[in-house]
Write a protein that holds these residues in place. Structure first.
Motif, short mmCIF file in Angstrom:
data_model
loop_
_atom_site.label_atom_id
_atom_site.label_comp_id
_atom_site.label_asym_id
_atom_site.label_seq_id
_atom_site.Cartn_x
_atom_site.Cartn_y
_atom_site.Cartn_z
N THR A 138 -13.31 5.44 -2.92
CA THR A 138 -13.81 4.66 -1.79
C THR A 138 -14.11 5.50 -0.56
O THR A 138 -14.92 5.11 0.27
CB THR A 138 -12.81 3.56 -1.38
OG1 THR A 138 -11.57 4.16 -0.99
CG2 THR A 138 -12.57 2.59 -2.52
N ARG A 151 0.82 -1.21 0.00
CA ARG A 151 0.00 0.00 0.00
C ARG A 151 0.86 1.27 0.00
O ARG A 151 0.51 2.27 -0.62
CB ARG A 151 -0.91 -0.02 1.23
CG ARG A 151 -1.76 1.19 1.44
CD ARG A 151 -2.77 1.39 0.35
NE ARG A 151 -3.51 2.62 0.57
CZ ARG A 151 -3.06 3.84 0.34
NH1 ARG A 151 -1.86 4.00 -0.16
NH2 ARG A 151 -3.81 4.90 0.58
N ARG A 192 -8.57 5.14 -4.31
CA ARG A 192 -8.67 5.54 -2.90
C ARG A 192 -9.71 6.65 -2.72
O ARG A 192 -10.53 6.62 -1.78
CB ARG A 192 -7.30 6.00 -2.40
CG ARG A 192 -7.23 6.30 -0.92
CD ARG A 192 -5.81 6.39 -0.45
NE ARG A 192 -5.08 7.48 -1.05
CZ ARG A 192 -4.11 7.34 -1.95
NH1 ARG A 192 -3.78 6.12 -2.37
NH2 ARG A 192 -3.47 8.38 -2.44
N ARG A 200 -4.20 4.31 -8.43
CA ARG A 200 -4.31 4.00 -6.99
C ARG A 200 -4.94 5.17 -6.24
O ARG A 200 -5.81 4.97 -5.38
CB ARG A 200 -2.93 3.70 -6.40
CG ARG A 200 -2.38 2.35 -6.76
CD ARG A 200 -1.18 1.96 -5.92
NE ARG A 200 -0.14 2.95 -5.93
CZ ARG A 200 0.17 3.75 -4.92
NH1 ARG A 200 -0.51 3.69 -3.79
NH2 ARG A 200 1.16 4.63 -5.03
N ARG A 201 -4.49 6.36 -6.55
CA ARG A 201 -5.03 7.55 -5.89
C ARG A 201 -6.53 7.70 -6.20
O ARG A 201 -7.34 7.98 -5.31
CB ARG A 201 -4.27 8.79 -6.35
CG ARG A 201 -4.72 10.10 -5.71
CD ARG A 201 -3.88 11.26 -6.23
NE ARG A 201 -4.35 12.54 -5.73
CZ ARG A 201 -3.92 13.10 -4.61
NH1 ARG A 201 -3.02 12.49 -3.88
NH2 ARG A 201 -4.39 14.28 -4.22
N GLU A 212 -6.64 -1.28 -3.47
CA GLU A 212 -7.08 -0.08 -2.76
C GLU A 212 -8.47 -0.27 -2.16
O GLU A 212 -8.76 0.21 -1.06
CB GLU A 212 -7.08 1.12 -3.71
CG GLU A 212 -5.69 1.59 -4.10
CD GLU A 212 -4.87 2.04 -2.90
OE1 GLU A 212 -5.43 2.73 -2.01
OE2 GLU A 212 -3.68 1.68 -2.84
N LYS A 222 -8.01 -2.32 0.89
CA LYS A 222 -7.46 -1.48 1.96
C LYS A 222 -8.56 -0.64 2.60
O LYS A 222 -8.60 -0.49 3.83
CB LYS A 222 -6.37 -0.57 1.39
CG LYS A 222 -5.69 0.30 2.44
CD LYS A 222 -4.95 -0.56 3.45
CE LYS A 222 -4.15 0.29 4.44
NZ LYS A 222 -5.00 1.14 5.28
#
Length: 251
Positions: free
Chosen positions: A196, A11, A193, A189-190, A89, A92
């Motif tokens: 979510t 991560r 994130r 990835r950003r 992600e 996570k």
């Protein structure tokens, strides 16, 4: 020693991983693969804050379900791949209590995508000097921090104090992806994130993540996640049918 099949999503941070006589450099978005009986060693030479991983230990029944392909389980580690990072992600977010999707559900989808992507994929052993590995890792950390801004090959190479051609070869050799691929994957990835844990619109998420063109973001994200950004957000908010369909297709 690994005592079960496992896949660990990196991560944040960076670290070295040695197993089966090979050495890997793991950065954000990479996946560490564990095979029962394999001895391993992790090193933390590059990042002062250590690393943050989400590790799934898989029971034999699940391994049998998604496919017990030995080449995949003996791959050691794999570089950041879009289709794994977006699910990583989401997992996570689930572990942090942000998503309404259960962690075991996200883990099953992550494992299925891992096997689909790795089955039959050959893993090349790459050797690089320690100074080259350090430069590549530092460049990846810099890219991760600035990926929401314009980042060209020339800009990243200048930051590493290398010519663009030399930087491109070094980065790809050590980390298994090109600088541009890592920029895009860091942005994905950003974006995952943000989808979510925020109520921002898809357009705002795209721009915040560094995508200048919203339609390009939607296409890129859909290729990686298998669903649109809007559907991905719905999955994170508890629409289990999206996950059920995805697991059924991938398993």
């Amino acid at each position: 020693m690994h005592h079960s099949f496992s896949i660990s999503y990196v991560r944040a941070g960076t670290f070295g991983y040695r197993t089966r006589g090979k050495t890997y450099e793991l950065i954000a978005g990479s996946v560490l693969v564990g095979c029962p009986g394999d001895e391993y060693l992790c090193t933390h030479d590059h990042h002062p804050c250590g690393d943050e991983c989400l590790s799934f230990q898989l029971i034999p029944e699940l391994v049998e379900l998604i496919g017990d392909h030995q080449a995949a389980w003996r791959s050691g580690a794999i570089p950041p791949l879009p289709e794994l990072m977006v699910v990583g992600e989401l997992a996570k977010a689930s572990a942090a209590g942000i998503s309404d999707i259960a962690l075991d559900e996200a883990g099953m989808l992550f494992a299925a995508r891992f096997m689909q992507r790795l089955a039959g994929r050959s893993q090349r052993s790459l050797k690089a000097r320690s100074v080259d590995r350090r430069r590549a890792i530092e460049a990846a950390l810099w890219i991760d921090e600035h990926s929401h801004q314009p980042v060209s090959l020339e800009i990243a190479a200048r930051q590493a104090d290398l010519s663009p051609f030399h930087f491109l070869r070094l980065f790809a050799k050590v980390l298994g992806v090109t600088p541009h691929q890592y920029v895009v994957r860091s942005r994905l990835r950003r974006a995952a994130r943000l989808l979510t844990d925020s109520t921002r619109s898809v357009t705002e998420v795209a721009l915040d993540a560094g995508f200048a063109d919203v339609s390009n973001f939607v296409r890129t994200f859909h290729r990686a996640a298998g669903v649109s950004p809007r559907r991905f957000r719905q999955a994170a908010q508890g629409n289990r049918k999206i996950f059920q369909d995805g697991i059924a297709r991938l398993a």
